[in-house]
Write an enzyme that holds these catalytic residues in place. Structure first.
Site, PDB file in Angstrom:
ATOM      1  N   ALA A  20       0.996  -4.041  -3.089  1.00 47.57           N
ATOM      2  CA  ALA A  20       1.667  -5.294  -3.997  1.00 47.57           C
ATOM      3  C   ALA A  20       2.633  -4.835  -5.153  1.00 47.57           C
ATOM      4  O   ALA A  20       3.483  -5.441  -5.403  1.00 47.57           O
ATOM      5  CB  ALA A  20       0.645  -6.398  -4.548  1.00 47.57           C
ATOM      6  N   CYS A  21       1.877  -4.034  -5.714  1.00 44.63           N
ATOM      7  CA  CYS A  21       2.713  -3.571  -7.126  1.00 44.63           C
ATOM      8  C   CYS A  21       3.504  -2.450  -6.880  1.00 44.63           C
ATOM      9  O   CYS A  21       4.449  -1.873  -7.933  1.00 44.63           O
ATOM     10  CB  CYS A  21       1.618  -2.867  -8.253  1.00 44.63           C
ATOM     11  SG  CYS A  21       0.542  -1.589  -7.652  1.00 44.63           S
ATOM     12  N   HIS A  22       3.976  -2.301  -5.565  1.00 49.51           N
ATOM     13  CA  HIS A  22       4.792  -0.974  -5.423  1.00 49.51           C
ATOM     14  C   HIS A  22       6.001  -1.666  -4.389  1.00 49.51           C
ATOM     15  O   HIS A  22       6.766  -0.899  -3.857  1.00 49.51           O
ATOM     16  CB  HIS A  22       4.266   0.111  -4.845  1.00 49.51           C
ATOM     17  CG  HIS A  22       4.817   1.438  -5.138  1.00 49.51           C
ATOM     18  ND1 HIS A  22       5.101   1.826  -6.510  1.00 49.51           N
ATOM     19  CD2 HIS A  22       5.702   2.173  -4.386  1.00 49.51           C
ATOM     20  CE1 HIS A  22       5.633   2.890  -6.461  1.00 49.51           C
ATOM     21  NE2 HIS A  22       5.998   3.382  -5.161  1.00 49.51           N
TER      22      HIS A  22
END
Length: 118
Positions: A61-63
């Site tokens: 999700a953070c990438h």
């Protein structure tokens, strides 16, 4: 309970059709699956699914959106190649078994098309 049933159905049906591994099976939120497919590039699978009105994401999700392998997946011990074959599938209470079946059909179609190019 609904999400657990959908997740169980998804994993059972996927295991009948394609080779994959869950990246994290113990410490994860129900309904959020990080899946590494054997020989299927995540970015192409995401695009193919999007063309069939199915939303999944590549990497973590953070990438999302980055061409580089996710540092989160790499910190979990995945290689660059494994990280590039990882998708995130999220299920919610509004999802249905029909949607699971649609995804499995699209996944199988992509797998068949992609394996012809190997």
């Amino acid at each position: 309970d609904q999400i657990a049933k959908l997740e169980e159905a998804l994993l059972a049906k996927m295991s009948e059709k394609v080779k994959f591994e869950l990246n994290c099976d113990v410490y994860r939120k129900p309904g959020i699956l990080s899946v590494c497919f054997e020989n299927l590039p995540a970015d192409h699978l995401v695009s193919f699914c999007r063309a069939h009105d199915i939303s999944i994401s590549a990497g973590s999700a953070c990438h999302t959106g980055s061409p580089e392998p996710s540092y989160v997946l790499k910190s979990m011990g995945l290689s660059d190649d494994e990280a590039r074959r990882t998708v995130r599938i999220s299920l919610g209470w509004e999802n249905t078994l029909c949607e699971i079946d649609k995804f499995i059909g699209v996944l199988c179609k992509f797998n068949g098309l992609y394996s012809k190019h190997l």
